[in-house]
Design a protein around this motif. Sequence first.
Motif, PDB file in Angstrom:
ATOM      1  N   LYS A 142      63.854 -66.867   0.894  1.00 53.68           N
ATOM      2  CA  LYS A 142      63.704 -65.597   1.312  1.00 53.68           C
ATOM      3  C   LYS A 142      64.910 -65.097   2.189  1.00 53.68           C
ATOM      4  N   TYR A 143      65.771 -66.046   2.964  1.00 52.48           N
ATOM      5  CA  TYR A 143      66.920 -65.565   3.813  1.00 52.48           C
ATOM      6  C   TYR A 143      67.885 -65.449   2.931  1.00 52.48           C
ATOM      7  N   HIS A 144      67.924 -65.992   1.697  1.00 50.81           N
ATOM      8  CA  HIS A 144      69.227 -66.036   0.701  1.00 50.81           C
ATOM      9  C   HIS A 144      68.732 -64.835  -0.139  1.00 50.81           C
ATOM     10  N   LYS A 145      67.850 -64.319  -0.631  1.00 48.52           N
ATOM     11  CA  LYS A 145      67.627 -63.348  -1.607  1.00 48.52           C
ATOM     12  C   LYS A 145      67.168 -62.352  -1.129  1.00 48.52           C
ATOM     13  N   LYS A 146      66.549 -62.178  -0.084  1.00 46.14           N
ATOM     14  CA  LYS A 146      66.290 -60.761   0.598  1.00 46.14           C
ATOM     15  C   LYS A 146      67.076 -60.090   1.663  1.00 46.14           C
ATOM     16  N   THR A 147      67.364 -58.665   1.035  1.00 43.63           N
ATOM     17  CA  THR A 147      68.476 -58.046   1.719  1.00 43.63           C
ATOM     18  C   THR A 147      67.834 -57.634   2.875  1.00 43.63           C
ATOM     19  N   PRO A 148      68.026 -57.524   4.191  1.00 46.56           N
ATOM     20  CA  PRO A 148      67.312 -57.034   5.302  1.00 46.56           C
ATOM     21  C   PRO A 148      67.179 -55.443   5.055  1.00 46.56           C
ATOM     22  N   THR A 149      66.149 -55.102   5.434  1.00 47.15           N
ATOM     23  CA  THR A 149      65.763 -53.604   5.634  1.00 47.15           C
ATOM     24  C   THR A 149      65.981 -52.950   6.769  1.00 47.15           C
ATOM     25  N   PHE A 150      66.484 -51.860   7.392  1.00 47.99           N
ATOM     26  CA  PHE A 150      66.444 -51.361   8.543  1.00 47.99           C
ATOM     27  C   PHE A 150      65.712 -50.333   8.773  1.00 47.99           C
ATOM     28  N   ASN A 151      65.318 -50.228  10.000  1.00 50.26           N
ATOM     29  CA  ASN A 151      64.479 -49.085  10.516  1.00 50.26           C
ATOM     30  C   ASN A 151      64.272 -49.060  11.944  1.00 50.26           C
ATOM     31  N   ARG A 152      63.513 -48.050  12.471  1.00 50.86           N
ATOM     32  CA  ARG A 152      63.659 -48.076  14.075  1.00 50.86           C
ATOM     33  C   ARG A 152      62.992 -49.262  14.822  1.00 50.86           C
ATOM     34  N   ASN A 153      62.425 -50.240  13.815  1.00 54.83           N
ATOM     35  CA  ASN A 153      61.951 -51.394  14.460  1.00 54.83           C
ATOM     36  C   ASN A 153      62.966 -52.457  14.383  1.00 54.83           C
ATOM     37  N   ASN A 154      63.864 -52.429  13.356  1.00 53.17           N
ATOM     38  CA  ASN A 154      64.823 -53.513  12.917  1.00 53.17           C
ATOM     39  C   ASN A 154      65.984 -52.686  12.547  1.00 53.17           C
ATOM     40  N   PHE A 155      66.915 -52.848  13.410  1.00 55.03           N
ATOM     41  CA  PHE A 155      68.243 -52.087  13.264  1.00 55.03           C
ATOM     42  C   PHE A 155      69.352 -53.040  13.041  1.00 55.03           C
ATOM     43  N   PHE A 156      70.430 -52.531  12.275  1.00 49.71           N
ATOM     44  CA  PHE A 156      71.466 -53.305  11.758  1.00 49.71           C
ATOM     45  C   PHE A 156      72.275 -54.008  13.150  1.00 49.71           C
ATOM     46  N   ASP A 157      72.752 -54.976  13.321  1.00 47.89           N
ATOM     47  CA  ASP A 157      73.368 -55.574  14.409  1.00 47.89           C
ATOM     48  C   ASP A 157      74.733 -55.951  13.981  1.00 47.89           C
ATOM     49  N   PRO A 158      75.776 -55.224  14.344  1.00 45.32           N
ATOM     50  CA  PRO A 158      77.107 -55.868  14.032  1.00 45.32           C
ATOM     51  C   PRO A 158      77.902 -56.596  14.766  1.00 45.32           C
ATOM     52  N   ASN A 159      77.105 -57.316  15.894  1.00 44.69           N
ATOM     53  CA  ASN A 159      77.659 -58.447  16.478  1.00 44.69           C
ATOM     54  C   ASN A 159      77.535 -59.634  15.550  1.00 44.69           C
ATOM     55  N   ILE A 160      76.567 -59.600  14.900  1.00 45.51           N
ATOM     56  CA  ILE A 160      76.052 -60.825  14.297  1.00 45.51           C
ATOM     57  C   ILE A 160      76.987 -61.043  13.014  1.00 45.51           C
ATOM     58  N   VAL A 161      77.265 -59.725  12.326  1.00 43.53           N
ATOM     59  CA  VAL A 161      78.435 -59.908  11.156  1.00 43.53           C
ATOM     60  C   VAL A 161      79.722 -60.112  11.925  1.00 43.53           C
ATOM     61  N   HIS A 162      80.122 -59.650  12.944  1.00 42.24           N
ATOM     62  CA  HIS A 162      81.344 -59.889  13.496  1.00 42.24           C
ATOM     63  C   HIS A 162      81.649 -61.445  13.759  1.00 42.24           C
ATOM     64  N   ASP A 163      80.753 -62.204  14.498  1.00 43.32           N
ATOM     65  CA  ASP A 163      80.851 -63.440  14.560  1.00 43.32           C
ATOM     66  C   ASP A 163      81.104 -64.201  13.454  1.00 43.32           C
ATOM     67  N   PHE A 164      80.544 -63.980  12.357  1.00 43.47           N
ATOM     68  CA  PHE A 164      80.518 -64.709  11.072  1.00 43.47           C
ATOM     69  C   PHE A 164      81.970 -64.201  10.340  1.00 43.47           C
ATOM     70  N   ALA A 165      82.407 -62.934  10.534  1.00 45.80           N
ATOM     71  CA  ALA A 165      83.749 -62.391  10.214  1.00 45.80           C
ATOM     72  C   ALA A 165      84.576 -63.194  10.760  1.00 45.80           C
ATOM     73  N   GLN A 166      84.480 -63.718  12.055  1.00 41.04           N
ATOM     74  CA  GLN A 166      85.621 -64.584  12.587  1.00 41.04           C
ATOM     75  C   GLN A 166      85.808 -65.940  11.868  1.00 41.04           C
ATOM     76  N   LEU A 167      84.588 -66.470  11.382  1.00 38.42           N
ATOM     77  CA  LEU A 167      84.658 -67.451  10.623  1.00 38.42           C
ATOM     78  C   LEU A 167      85.270 -67.390   9.392  1.00 38.42           C
ATOM     79  N   GLN A 168      84.926 -66.508   8.653  1.00 36.22           N
ATOM     80  CA  GLN A 168      85.671 -66.041   7.501  1.00 36.22           C
ATOM     81  C   GLN A 168      87.288 -65.822   7.747  1.00 36.22           C
ATOM     82  N   ALA A 169      87.502 -65.295   8.831  1.00 42.82           N
ATOM     83  CA  ALA A 169      88.960 -65.022   8.929  1.00 42.82           C
ATOM     84  C   ALA A 169      89.623 -66.699   9.118  1.00 42.82           C
ATOM     85  N   CYS A 170      89.043 -67.299  10.074  1.00 43.52           N
ATOM     86  CA  CYS A 170      89.510 -68.516  10.003  1.00 43.52           C
ATOM     87  C   CYS A 170      89.788 -69.428   8.769  1.00 43.52           C
TER      88      CYS A 170
END
Length: 832
Positions: A666-694
């Motif tokens: 479910k973590y692999h196939k299901k794209t998160p859906t965002f609403n007022r109770n669950n909003f997109f957090d760019p901090n999470i993506v940023h942390d793993f973007a640093q790994l990809q840059a490395c």
Amino acid sequence: MNMGIHKLTGFIDKNQHLLHEHQLHNSSVVIDGNNFYHFIYGACHVQCSFGGDYDIYRKSIITIFDSFKKCGVTPYVVMDGAYTRDGRKLKTSLSRAASRIQLVKAMIYNQRGHVLPALAYETFMQTLSELGIHHATCQFEADTEIAILANKLQCPVISNDSDFYIFDLSNGFLPLDYIDFRPLRTGESSQSYLHCHIYHVDEFIKSFEGLSRTMLPVFASLLGNDFIEPSAFNAFYAKFKVPKLVSKKFSVPPKLAKVISALHWLHTQVENNDISAIKSQILSFVNPLKKSKVERMFISSVNGYIDIDNFTGFDLFSYFTKGCVDWHKCQDPDFSYYNGAPFPDWFVQSVCKGEITPSVLNAAVLHRVIIPTQVENLKFSTSYSCSSYLRKVLYSIVMKDDPPKIDSTVTNEIVSCKEVSIVEVEKSINAQFDDGSEAHAENIAENKIKSEDNTSENVQSRHGDNEGEDVDVEEEESEDDETNEHIVIEEEGSETDILSPFRLKQVCVEEYNRVNRNLKKCYIEAAETICSMSVPGLSEIDSLSPDHRKSLLISTLQVELDFLNNFPPSMQLFMACVIYWVRNADPRIRASHIDSVLLGNIFLKVLCHLKENKCLCKAKQKCLSHDNKDNSTKAISDSKIIVDIDNTCLDCNIDSLKHVKQNLDKYHKKTPTFNRNNFFDPNIVHDFAQLQACMLDTINLNKVLHFPLPTMRPSEIINGTFLYNIFSDLQSRPKPDLFVTAMLNNNQQLCSLFHSLKTSVVNTVGFDCLEPESATKSKRKAKRQKCKNGMPKIVCSVKTSSHSSNSEEESNPVTVAGVDIHNRFNLLCLES
């Protein structure tokens, strides 16, 4: 990717009678590789909002090339190399880099848009090697080589680049947008084919009786392409109107009027096939002050299409059909170091085989690198700041054998960085043809930058509310800025040196990267040593022992050999990269980040072992060492290796692996859906973007050092959707370790594997490198509160950093409104 010919693709789309249905089978095709790998990621709808889903991307690539195989089609993939020295791509490239930043901003706020992930190119090239697909990389842009190869193989070209509508291709052109990659079968035979549409130059010429092939390059130049701006001939188009009778032959929306205008005018010149005479007529409409500049661009543009028969460059036909070429004869005269020294033979061969990335070529040939922004938090420093030292070492290696032509004194460290307004950069680039030299353009651009630096404080005071936005400072420039011939370079700890920009580029790499929401240009000087080890040049690499090259690599990555010996060779580069990421991430990462990455790696290996037979997995692992016959590492006895994901999965019961897959799917196939109770957090993506840059910079450094370690495979390591989902869930768990154990189905072997991996990382970096989990958990307890009117109060997702930020804006916590992002009016609540 090439800009192509302005408006021509839209014109063809509106006039599809110029295309004919075609069944592609039992044929060769030449594929424009740079166009193709971008196309596959978007056309197959691979998720890109959370980094890269590289395992899905790899499967999409395999599926398409499997379709070719079923239809008896033999593909030849040709990739672009470095940008040409004349600088004609610089303006387009910088504009795209700036637009990409704005697109990332839009994706963060509304999750709409498409940005190609950082490791897509590497995944594409690795998959081509894995499948045994014919592929090669040209020294510069590949359009001409592609056209020549297609004519020699007597087959069509596949691309979406509109330049191929103009090239004289004997077997036609197959636009990517008109190919159905699902194999079909005719009722009369068992032959499978791909349904597509084919274009021939002859059909285009027939549409205007008397129009000759020799006029098509002129037509492309009038519309504008990589060589010449579309606006160069505005005065030309303003001088005449197209008769309605002619324009009725085609569907021509107003925005495509220039296409039909150019065609009609060339149609009237049917009796005059002399390009020189036609050039004179066209230039007679141009402002006399700009005529010499436009004439040079026009000639370069026309020659780019008509020199196909006389082109002398990389002989792709011999390379693909005979397997050998004379590397000295096929080398372009311009393909050398920035200061003119020739490249060593091993490097030229590695480039042709596709083992060296274009960004490395640009650093070596142009001393210029433009780094594309990832999906990340634009309030933080660019994710590539994490891997800046890796690039410094990489640049040092490619510049070591490239002595400057002039005697100049340079700084001892990275010289001061200056923010560049993309508008001003484009203006300065436009001036580069005024005297025909790149050096002149560099001086003008730098003078613009200096002027912007001098006025930045005043601009900031007047535009304080526009944090991170591009600010037009043209009105602040002094009248004599363009006459200034030098730029002041600040040197830390010493007196100021004054160097011209052209002289500066002889000893530094010019790197464009993101700062806030702008592009920033830095000059990065070569280092003399790596951890007290002398930096080798490219000419030395091939003669160094594998152990010495390995020592250079692991010293740069800040790991010890004893640490690497805990893992099989196929895992060593990745584990070293993880250590580097954890130590250099800013903001600091938490243990949950490490859990997510290691769990994701295990999960992707589990999928591999479930979906492919074990023999294929082992064969793939063997393929990782591709050309490492004399390198790799010394054989490590199995007794020394304590952590091996592949062998652990092989030893596990298949049913147990299936349960793990069910738990984590479910973590692999299901794209998160965002609403007022669950909003997109760019901090999470940023942390793993640093790994990809490395990972990206580590892969490039490993290649330049001639593979002292087997390379990493992003498709077996990173799935951005999985990382985002699993990290979000781990953050909500009071006991993450128990949760991970449950996800691994309490399998003793897999659980032991996971904890061994994590322990190895944490013990190596130390807990001081990690952000304490307790600090973030206390912040998460601040739930959304109700306002008096019953509406939810805006909630913030706050991330703190123990490291200093590069600017006041970057040190502020990032804020994301907890509103329904699918309601466009709620976007008014967001920061601009």
